[in-house]
Design an enzyme around this catalytic site. Structure first.
Site, PDB file in Angstrom:
ATOM      1  N   GLU A  25       0.348  -1.085  -0.024  1.00 27.32           N
ATOM      2  CA  GLU A  25      -0.447  -0.209   0.356  1.00 27.32           C
ATOM      3  C   GLU A  25       1.036   1.182   0.217  1.00 27.32           C
ATOM      4  O   GLU A  25       0.387   2.311   1.187  1.00 27.32           O
ATOM      5  CB  GLU A  25      -0.352  -0.017   1.359  1.00 27.32           C
ATOM      6  CG  GLU A  25      -1.970  -1.383   1.123  1.00 27.32           C
ATOM      7  CD  GLU A  25      -2.499  -0.825   2.243  1.00 27.32           C
ATOM      8  OE1 GLU A  25      -2.307  -0.262   3.346  1.00 27.32           O
ATOM      9  OE2 GLU A  25      -3.515  -2.185   2.508  1.00 27.32           O
TER      10      GLU A  25
ATOM     11  N   GLU B  28      -6.102 -10.810  -1.366  1.00 30.25           N
ATOM     12  CA  GLU B  28      -7.015 -10.624  -0.138  1.00 30.25           C
ATOM     13  C   GLU B  28      -8.629 -10.602  -0.232  1.00 30.25           C
ATOM     14  O   GLU B  28      -8.975  -9.563  -0.191  1.00 30.25           O
ATOM     15  CB  GLU B  28      -6.671  -8.953   0.032  1.00 30.25           C
ATOM     16  CG  GLU B  28      -5.168  -9.325   0.888  1.00 30.25           C
ATOM     17  CD  GLU B  28      -4.404  -8.132   1.243  1.00 30.25           C
ATOM     18  OE1 GLU B  28      -5.625  -7.650   2.205  1.00 30.25           O
ATOM     19  OE2 GLU B  28      -3.416  -7.592   1.307  1.00 30.25           O
TER      20      GLU B  28
HETATM   21  C1  XIL Z   1      -6.511  -6.071   8.168  1.00 27.52           C
HETATM   22  C2  XIL Z   1      -6.985  -7.613   9.181  1.00 27.52           C
HETATM   23  O1  XIL Z   1      -7.443  -8.396   8.295  1.00 27.52           O
HETATM   24  C3  XIL Z   1      -7.681  -6.997  10.575  1.00 27.52           C
HETATM   25  O2  XIL Z   1      -7.444  -7.860  11.596  1.00 27.52           O
HETATM   26  C4  XIL Z   1      -6.241  -6.076  11.121  1.00 27.52           C
HETATM   27  O3  XIL Z   1      -7.151  -6.044  12.109  1.00 27.52           O
HETATM   28  C5  XIL Z   1      -6.407  -4.965  10.004  1.00 27.52           C
HETATM   29  O4  XIL Z   1      -5.879  -5.725   9.052  1.00 27.52           O
HETATM   30  N1  XIL Z   1      -5.243  -4.728   3.261  1.00 27.52           N
HETATM   31  C6  XIL Z   1      -4.387  -5.549   3.946  1.00 27.52           C
HETATM   32  C7  XIL Z   1      -4.543  -6.488   5.495  1.00 27.52           C
HETATM   33  O5  XIL Z   1      -3.182  -5.617   3.485  1.00 27.52           O
HETATM   34  O6  XIL Z   1      -3.033  -6.499   6.091  1.00 27.52           O
HETATM   35  C8  XIL Z   1      -5.356  -5.562   6.299  1.00 27.52           C
HETATM   36  O7  XIL Z   1      -5.283  -6.812   6.880  1.00 27.52           O
HETATM   37  C9  XIL Z   1      -6.852  -5.742   4.997  1.00 27.52           C
HETATM   38  C10 XIL Z   1      -6.522  -4.223   4.532  1.00 27.52           C
END
Ligand code: XIL
Length: 380
Positions: A160, A265
């Protein structure tokens, strides 16, 4: 596809479709087709795992996970705040369990993530001078990437780094290390982890403006003579806004740079988002109200089938471009474990995954499986 394997595939799908999803059965039982088996030879199928799952403390999940998935990403367990809580203090216990779990179940591990502006230990935000930050940056990457070299299959080296308009996000790294910090992160990771694939990961990089920024970033890394093997499109999407054309264009444009494309994701929210904000900025936090949580007693059939249709279209696209795609990872084992129950509003009941809260496959699961069967039949 060989005739024999086609028959086995069709038989297992047929059998599974006949089994009522209402009847209780052991999760992960032989009756449900397995995503990793169905898509074998196309791409690996990953899942985000939390600590309880990695420690196999939930027996239903412990059976279910290795049956369905052949890759995983620790949902939080390798983020800097956990792994490197203080200067000179690393907490490897959880990460070592992650490696052991992957080895035990022969699952590919995607390390997530070396450099990210979120979930950073608080000491990093207190660092004032550039040299100290540079020291943290170099030591953090080198220590972790070398310890797990070849044991994690891939790293999200940088997560990101981009704004929605494709420019570089203002972060502690950019402010103190300058615009080249992304290239530097890959250079350090390449040195420390010669046996691990190196990826750039972000949300919304399928959208044209941000995609342009990601393409430029990858080219910059390549022009510096530094290795980048892949790009991760996070794929946090909303049922009212699934950008299929952008996704296809992204697969084509990213892979034309010679990198593999991963969907890292994946989830599809079905709940209202009053701001209509795409993406996954984890700092968003909206106040709860009941109107934002309309499906506490179950998802209406109409939405259930729209969700199934969305997943069907996505997987049709993924299969069409399977030669360019390395992995599809779901961000949660089932609806119960999805972070979308708590983001961007805490305490809701969301339904973004292929499996329900009891690990039973949803209509979306069967649509995804059927896309593969349809492809196999067409190729005969
Ligand atoms: C999220 C997790 O799922 C949660 O448990 C945590 O509280 C916050 O992060 N982008 C990403 C992930 O790269 O690491 C994030 O994961 C969601 C958005």
């Amino acid at each position: 596809m060989k005739k024999y394997s086609l028959i086995v595939l069709l038989l297992s799908i047929g059998l599974a479709c006949c089994v009522s999803t209402g009847g209780r059965k052991m999760p992960g039982s032989g009756k449900t087709p397995s995503l990793k088996d169905v898509f074998k030879g196309d791409f690996v199928i990953g899942v985000a795992l939390n600590r309880t799952q990695i420690e196999e403390r939930d027996s239903a999940a412990a059976v279910f996970i290795p049956r369905q998935f052949n890759a995983f990403t620790p949902e939080n367990g390798m983020k800097a705040a956990l792994l490197h809580p203080q200067w000179d203090t690393y907490n490897f216990a959880e990460a070592d369990k992650i490696i052991a779990y992957g080895r035990k179940h022969r699952m590919q591990i995607n390390g997530h993530t070396l450099i990210w502006h979120s979930q950073l230990p608080s000491f990093v935000l207190r660092i004032k001078d550039k040299d100290s930050l540079r020291r943290f940056f170099a030591e953090h990457i080198s220590t972790i990437a070398s310890r797990y070299d070849g044991q994690v299959y891939s790293w999200d080296v940088v997560n990101e780094a981009l704004n929605e308009d494709g420019t570089l996000r203002r972060s502690v790294f950019r402010e103190k290390l300058g615009e080249d910090y992304v290239v530097e992160a890959f250079r350090l990771a390449q040195l420390a982890a010669p046996n691990t694939r190196l990826y750039y990961n972000d949300y919304n990089i399928e959208r044209p403006w941000k995609r342009a920024g990601a393409l430029a970033l990858i080219k910059k890394i390549q022009a510096a003579g530094v290795r980048i093997d892949g790009v991760g499109i996070q794929g946090h999407w909303h049922i009212n806004n699934l950008p299929l054309e952008d996704i296809e264009q992204s697969i084509l444009e990213f892979s034309s740079l010679g990198v593999k494309v991963m969907f890292t994701e994946l989830d599809i929210s079905v709940l209202p988002d009053p701001a209509h904000a795409n993406g996954a900025d984890i700092s968003r936090n909206l106040a709860f109200n009941a109107a934002l949580n309309p499906y506490t007693n179950g998802l209406p059939d109409s939405l259930q089938s729209r969700l199934a249709g969305s997943y069907e279209e996505l997987f049709r696209l993924f299969l069409k471009h399977k030669d360019k795609i390395g992995r599809i990872t779901f961000w949660g084992v089932n609806d119960r474990y999805s972070w979308l129950n708590n983001w961007p509003v805490r305490g809701r009941t969301n339904y973004p995954m292929l499996f329900d809260r009891q690990f039973d496959p949803k209509p979306a699961f069967y649509k995804v499986i059927a896309v593969k069967a349809g492809n196999a039949v067409r190729k005969q």
